[in-house]
Write a protein that holds these residues in place. Structure first.
Motif, PDB file in Angstrom:
ATOM      1  N   ALA A 115       0.904  -1.070   0.107  1.00  0.00           N
ATOM      2  CA  ALA A 115      -0.023   0.176  -0.209  1.00  0.00           C
ATOM      3  C   ALA A 115       0.909   1.214   0.177  1.00  0.00           C
ATOM      4  O   ALA A 115       0.464   2.284  -0.740  1.00  0.00           O
ATOM      5  N   LEU A 116       1.882   1.049   0.862  1.00  0.00           N
ATOM      6  CA  LEU A 116       2.769   2.423   0.894  1.00  0.00           C
ATOM      7  C   LEU A 116       3.584   2.639  -0.337  1.00  0.00           C
ATOM      8  O   LEU A 116       3.748   3.876  -0.929  1.00  0.00           O
ATOM      9  N   ASP A 117       4.061   1.535  -0.947  1.00  0.00           N
ATOM     10  CA  ASP A 117       4.731   1.631  -2.216  1.00  0.00           C
ATOM     11  C   ASP A 117       4.124   1.995  -3.504  1.00  0.00           C
ATOM     12  O   ASP A 117       4.486   3.165  -3.854  1.00  0.00           O
ATOM     13  N   ALA A 118       2.824   1.767  -3.345  1.00  0.00           N
ATOM     14  CA  ALA A 118       1.897   2.039  -4.626  1.00  0.00           C
ATOM     15  C   ALA A 118       1.409   3.598  -4.086  1.00  0.00           C
ATOM     16  O   ALA A 118       1.526   4.278  -5.306  1.00  0.00           O
ATOM     17  N   ALA A 119       1.155   3.969  -2.951  1.00  0.00           N
ATOM     18  CA  ALA A 119       0.679   5.022  -2.832  1.00  0.00           C
ATOM     19  C   ALA A 119       1.664   6.112  -2.977  1.00  0.00           C
ATOM     20  O   ALA A 119       1.340   7.445  -3.729  1.00  0.00           O
ATOM     21  N   SER A 120       2.921   6.003  -2.612  1.00  0.00           N
ATOM     22  CA  SER A 120       3.778   6.801  -3.046  1.00  0.00           C
ATOM     23  C   SER A 120       4.560   6.896  -4.279  1.00  0.00           C
ATOM     24  O   SER A 120       5.286   7.795  -4.639  1.00  0.00           O
ATOM     25  N   ARG A 121       4.076   6.136  -5.142  1.00  0.00           N
ATOM     26  CA  ARG A 121       4.214   6.252  -6.685  1.00  0.00           C
ATOM     27  C   ARG A 121       3.261   6.851  -7.095  1.00  0.00           C
ATOM     28  O   ARG A 121       3.157   7.267  -8.555  1.00  0.00           O
ATOM     29  N   GLY A 122       2.158   7.339  -6.385  1.00  0.00           N
ATOM     30  CA  GLY A 122       1.002   8.447  -7.091  1.00  0.00           C
ATOM     31  C   GLY A 122      -0.127   7.598  -7.431  1.00  0.00           C
ATOM     32  O   GLY A 122      -0.962   8.058  -8.393  1.00  0.00           O
ATOM     33  N   LEU A 123      -0.143   6.475  -7.088  1.00  0.00           N
ATOM     34  CA  LEU A 123      -1.158   5.509  -7.523  1.00  0.00           C
ATOM     35  C   LEU A 123      -2.368   5.703  -6.558  1.00  0.00           C
ATOM     36  O   LEU A 123      -1.879   5.715  -5.368  1.00  0.00           O
ATOM     37  N   SER A 124      -3.768   5.454  -6.896  1.00  0.00           N
ATOM     38  CA  SER A 124      -4.771   5.180  -5.951  1.00  0.00           C
ATOM     39  C   SER A 124      -4.752   3.909  -5.315  1.00  0.00           C
ATOM     40  O   SER A 124      -4.600   3.018  -6.041  1.00  0.00           O
ATOM     41  N   VAL A 125      -4.916   3.936  -4.070  1.00  0.00           N
ATOM     42  CA  VAL A 125      -5.079   2.556  -3.478  1.00  0.00           C
ATOM     43  C   VAL A 125      -6.106   2.408  -2.422  1.00  0.00           C
ATOM     44  O   VAL A 125      -6.461   3.232  -1.484  1.00  0.00           O
ATOM     45  N   VAL A 126      -6.490   1.228  -2.529  1.00  0.00           N
ATOM     46  CA  VAL A 126      -7.570   0.785  -1.196  1.00  0.00           C
ATOM     47  C   VAL A 126      -6.785  -0.535  -1.022  1.00  0.00           C
ATOM     48  O   VAL A 126      -6.597  -1.565  -1.416  1.00  0.00           O
ATOM     49  N   ALA A 127      -6.592  -0.685   0.689  1.00  0.00           N
ATOM     50  CA  ALA A 127      -5.893  -1.562   1.155  1.00  0.00           C
ATOM     51  C   ALA A 127      -6.859  -1.936   2.271  1.00  0.00           C
ATOM     52  O   ALA A 127      -6.930  -1.355   3.217  1.00  0.00           O
ATOM     53  N   VAL A 128      -7.184  -3.335   2.315  1.00  0.00           N
ATOM     54  CA  VAL A 128      -7.988  -3.922   3.526  1.00  0.00           C
ATOM     55  C   VAL A 128      -7.556  -5.201   4.097  1.00  0.00           C
ATOM     56  O   VAL A 128      -6.448  -5.894   3.595  1.00  0.00           O
ATOM     57  N   ASP A 129      -8.022  -5.404   5.254  1.00  0.00           N
ATOM     58  CA  ASP A 129      -7.884  -6.615   5.950  1.00  0.00           C
ATOM     59  C   ASP A 129      -9.100  -7.270   6.658  1.00  0.00           C
ATOM     60  O   ASP A 129      -9.948  -6.468   7.237  1.00  0.00           O
ATOM     61  N   ALA A 130      -9.131  -8.555   6.512  1.00  0.00           N
ATOM     62  CA  ALA A 130     -10.522  -9.346   7.110  1.00  0.00           C
ATOM     63  C   ALA A 130     -10.712  -9.008   8.579  1.00  0.00           C
ATOM     64  O   ALA A 130     -11.732  -9.059   9.016  1.00  0.00           O
ATOM     65  N   HIS A 131      -9.491  -8.686   9.301  1.00  0.00           N
ATOM     66  CA  HIS A 131      -9.385  -8.797  10.756  1.00  0.00           C
ATOM     67  C   HIS A 131      -9.035  -7.194  11.158  1.00  0.00           C
ATOM     68  O   HIS A 131      -9.799  -6.205  11.227  1.00  0.00           O
ATOM     69  N   ASP A 132      -7.541  -7.326  11.370  1.00  0.00           N
ATOM     70  CA  ASP A 132      -7.222  -5.901  11.873  1.00  0.00           C
ATOM     71  C   ASP A 132      -5.887  -5.856  11.414  1.00  0.00           C
ATOM     72  O   ASP A 132      -5.159  -6.773  10.743  1.00  0.00           O
ATOM     73  N   VAL A 133      -5.106  -4.617  11.501  1.00  0.00           N
ATOM     74  CA  VAL A 133      -3.630  -4.502  10.799  1.00  0.00           C
ATOM     75  C   VAL A 133      -2.971  -5.458  11.790  1.00  0.00           C
ATOM     76  O   VAL A 133      -2.995  -5.542  12.872  1.00  0.00           O
ATOM     77  N   ALA A 134      -1.917  -6.131  11.138  1.00  0.00           N
ATOM     78  CA  ALA A 134      -1.074  -7.034  11.937  1.00  0.00           C
ATOM     79  C   ALA A 134      -1.706  -8.139  12.492  1.00  0.00           C
ATOM     80  O   ALA A 134      -1.288  -8.736  13.624  1.00  0.00           O
ATOM     81  N   PHE A 135      -2.740  -8.523  12.019  1.00  0.00           N
ATOM     82  CA  PHE A 135      -3.655  -9.751  12.612  1.00  0.00           C
ATOM     83  C   PHE A 135      -2.909 -11.169  12.464  1.00  0.00           C
ATOM     84  O   PHE A 135      -3.028 -12.002  13.280  1.00  0.00           O
ATOM     85  N   GLY A 136      -2.305 -11.230  11.346  1.00  0.00           N
ATOM     86  CA  GLY A 136      -1.761 -12.756  10.947  1.00  0.00           C
ATOM     87  C   GLY A 136      -0.120 -13.007  11.533  1.00  0.00           C
ATOM     88  O   GLY A 136       0.306 -12.582  12.511  1.00  0.00           O
ATOM     89  N   THR A 137       0.656 -13.438  10.718  1.00  0.00           N
ATOM     90  CA  THR A 137       1.862 -14.041  11.021  1.00  0.00           C
ATOM     91  C   THR A 137       2.755 -12.883  11.548  1.00  0.00           C
ATOM     92  O   THR A 137       3.483 -12.887  12.137  1.00  0.00           O
ATOM     93  N   SER A 138       2.397 -11.538  10.850  1.00  0.00           N
ATOM     94  CA  SER A 138       3.336 -10.376  11.073  1.00  0.00           C
ATOM     95  C   SER A 138       3.620  -9.937  12.808  1.00  0.00           C
ATOM     96  O   SER A 138       4.504  -9.312  12.960  1.00  0.00           O
ATOM     97  N   ARG A 139       2.434 -10.518  13.305  1.00  0.00           N
ATOM     98  CA  ARG A 139       2.792  -9.946  14.820  1.00  0.00           C
ATOM     99  C   ARG A 139       3.435 -11.207  15.711  1.00  0.00           C
ATOM    100  O   ARG A 139       3.551 -11.146  16.736  1.00  0.00           O
ATOM    101  N   TRP A 140       3.563 -12.511  14.900  1.00  0.00           N
ATOM    102  CA  TRP A 140       3.959 -13.500  15.728  1.00  0.00           C
ATOM    103  C   TRP A 140       5.322 -13.694  15.438  1.00  0.00           C
ATOM    104  O   TRP A 140       6.003 -14.945  15.319  1.00  0.00           O
ATOM    105  N   SER A 141       6.212 -12.933  15.112  1.00  0.00           N
ATOM    106  CA  SER A 141       7.727 -12.990  14.524  1.00  0.00           C
ATOM    107  C   SER A 141       8.660 -12.946  15.602  1.00  0.00           C
ATOM    108  O   SER A 141       8.272 -12.518  16.758  1.00  0.00           O
ATOM    109  N   SER A 142       9.936 -13.329  15.535  1.00  0.00           N
ATOM    110  CA  SER A 142      10.832 -12.970  16.558  1.00  0.00           C
ATOM    111  C   SER A 142      11.307 -11.391  16.627  1.00  0.00           C
ATOM    112  O   SER A 142      12.214 -11.282  17.345  1.00  0.00           O
ATOM    113  N   LYS A 143      10.849 -10.673  16.053  1.00  0.00           N
ATOM    114  CA  LYS A 143      10.997  -9.171  15.992  1.00  0.00           C
ATOM    115  C   LYS A 143      12.345  -8.860  15.708  1.00  0.00           C
ATOM    116  O   LYS A 143      12.926  -7.829  16.394  1.00  0.00           O
ATOM    117  N   LEU A 144      13.091  -9.491  14.833  1.00  0.00           N
ATOM    118  CA  LEU A 144      14.513  -9.480  14.488  1.00  0.00           C
ATOM    119  C   LEU A 144      14.384  -8.708  13.134  1.00  0.00           C
ATOM    120  O   LEU A 144      13.971  -9.377  12.022  1.00  0.00           O
TER     121      LEU A 144
END
Ligand SMILES: Cc1cc2nc3c(=O)[nH]c(=O)nc-3n(C[C@H](O)[C@H](O)[C@H](O)COP(=O)(O)OP(=O)(O)OC[C@H]3O[C@@H](n4cnc5c(N)ncnc54)[C@H](O)[C@@H]3O)c2cc1C
Length: 504
Positions: free
Chosen positions: A30-59
């Motif tokens: 979403a950031l890459d596309a928007a910062s190139r001047g494209l119009s963007v809709v970005a959605v999640d079925a649950h919440d931001v960082a609902f999936g794997t991204s919150r279960w990492s080792s944070k490294l």
């Protein structure tokens, strides 16, 4: 106002790019596309960082582990992306973490020698990625006294010293995803949670508000599937072989006097470790496992055998065993690995961009550290496939909201915890809480419950600027209090109070 929205309200009927999923990959797209001047809709079925991204080792890691598998390109890319994150885009959210591999009797001299060569190669990766020594100090062999000064819990009998190296550590993975998503909003992207995508094609999809059941078709000139381990549910050609990684949570005083991460080699494996990673909220995370799975639940459960394995390996390096009853929390995440026929531990961590028969662009695999590059490759491909007119990728030099140099951050007039989590936005986080609640600063900055560090001010910002709509959003993603069930219970009244004060 850079606000993440909840549900279908105010969501445009068409856009250049529709992004499915708001993990680190989708937020990055979403950031890459928007910062190139494209119009963007970005959605999640649950919440931001609902999936794997919150279960990492944070490294934010430099790719040494990939080098050991001969994947030089993946290792170099990881080191480059680590440098961009630590020096340009998110220095406020990442610190250099000292990592100690104690040379205990279980580590043979040959293994120790190979590990030392590996650290030198890792330092060459750092150099090749132009990451300065002020960001990541030189790795080195240290003696017994220094090893025990850094980690007095290490078993001293037969100890030959240690190997000390440095890598990047996130304040929190979910906070990075939120920062990327809000930066996308600042560039004009429409970012909405609680919106599930179905029937995607190259020209649009059906979007359903998961709270009301209302559905609508959104047209797009390109659709990018960044749904992680769920990517195959949306595009039938995508075949994944997810693998589970489990972490334990320990209180800081379970490993007293430890001032670094500890790497405990897995017996019998040449390049696998269990890490004890000190966290800014006075806990340790101990991880991680790598087990192939068949089921993909919304929230994976860490099984008892993973917990026992992690404790068994960690205890090989300690003078006193960590007991099962000292484990105060545990979490598991699923790696979105592409099926390539080999075992999950051997599957390349390189990402892939694939275009389906109906024209959906899927970006999958990879790792959190490389999200920016994954997004760049996905948007490049989508732009070409759809024949869009767009600028070139700008994200390597585009600081996220809150980014600032160490000097700028040190000069801020705001509590250290808020600076660590919000960077240069920290004073605004506090001012916003005062303005919308009318409560005194002292109350907004006090810990929300005894023994916890989170404040009302950050929970308020979670609701007003970060799309938090429920107690779970606040305790499991805007903060990570929910990782320890006992702490979560203490924090629920504060989360409910904030939702009562400022929630829709
Ligand atoms: C245990 C573990 C430890 C790790 N540690 C590290 C690490 O330390 N450093 C590192 O660099 N990498 C690490 N990784 C890898 C990294 O975490 C992942 O590669 C990355 O988080 C994947 O992000 P993603 O956005 O692709 O997927 P996700 O974060 O899973 O996001 C996908 C999103 O899509 C949404 N979604 C799904 N279906 C739909 C739909 N139909 N409509 C709308 N939304 C939908 C989901 O709700 C979800 O939020 C680790 C991975 C694991 C499992």
């Amino acid at each position: 106002m850079t606000t993440i929205n909840v549900g279908l309200a105010d969501l445009p009927e068409s856009a250049d790019v529709l992004v499915i999923g708001l993990g680190i990959t989708g937020a990055g797209v979403a950031l890459d596309a928007a910062s190139r001047g494209l119009s963007v809709v970005a959605v999640d079925a649950h919440d931001v960082a609902f999936g794997t991204s919150r279960w990492s080792s944070k490294l934010v890691h430099g790719g040494l582990r990939y080098l050991a598998r001969g994947q030089v390109d993946v290792a170099h890319e990881s080191a480059v992306e680590r440098g961009i994150l630590m020096q340009t885009t998110a220095p406020h959210l990442i610190r250099a973490l000292p990592m100690l591999m104690p040379l205990t009797p279980e580590v043979t001299r040959v293994q120790g020698g190979l590990a030392r060569v590996g650290l030198r190669l890792g330092d060459l990766l750092r150099l090749g990625a132009r990451t300065g020594r002020e960001t990541l100090p030189r790795p080195r062999r240290i003696g017994v006294t220094e090893t025990l000064t850094l980690a007095s819990v290490v078993r001293p009998d037969g100890l030959r010293g240690g190997l000390l190296s440095w890598d990047g550590q996130l304040e929190d993975d979910a906070r990075l995803v939120l920062a990327v998503a809000r930066t996308a909003v600042a560039h004009g992207a429409h970012v909405h949670t609680r919106v599930r995508v179905s029937e995607p094609t190259g020209t649009g999809a059906v979007l359903t508000d998961t709270r009301t059941g209302e559905s609508r078709t959104v047209r797009a000139r390109t659709v990018i599937n960044a749904a992680g381990v769920w990517a195959g549910d949306l595009v039938e050609e995508i075949r994944l072989r997810p693998s589970r990684g489990t972490h334990l949570v320990l209180r800081k005083d379970t490993l007293p006097g430890v001032r670094c991460a500890i790497m405990a080699p897995v017996p019998g494996a040449s390049n696998r470790f269990v890490f004890a990673l000190p966290q800014p909220d006075e806990t340790f995370y101990v991880g991680l496992t790598d087990e192939e799975v068949d089921e993909i639940p919304d929230v994976p459960e860490p099984p008892e055998e993973d917990i026992e394995f992690l404790l068994r390996v960690l205890n090989t390096t300690l003078r006193q065993d960590v007991r099962r009853d000292q484990v105060i929390g545990a979490y598991a995440g699923l790696r979105p690995l592409l099926d390539s026929g080999s075992t999950t531990a051997d599957i390349s961590r390189k990402h892939a961009v694939l275009v389906s028969r109906t024209g959906v662009v899927t970006v999958v695999g990879g790792k959190l550290t490389a999200y920016r590059r994954m997004a760049q490759d996905a948007v490049d491909r989508a732009v070409t496939e759809a024949g869009l007119t767009a600028g070139s990728c700008r994200t390597a030099s585009l600081p996220l909201l809150g980014a600032g140099s160490p000097t700028e951050l040190a000069a801020l007039d705001a509590p250290a915890r808020l600076v660590r989590r919000f960077g240069t936005e920290a004073p605004a986080v506090l001012a916003n809480a005062v303005e919308v609640t009318g409560l005194p600063e002292a109350e907004l900055l006090a810990p929300i419950a005894p023994g916890l560090h989170a404040t009302l001010a950050e929970l308020v910002f979670g609701v007003t600027h970060e799309g938090a709509a429920t107690v779970e959003d606040l305790l499991d993603r805007r903060t990570r209090i929910g990782l320890v069930p006992a702490d979560r219970e203490l924090a629920v009244p504060a989360a409910e109070k904030v939702l009562g004060l400022v929630g829709g």
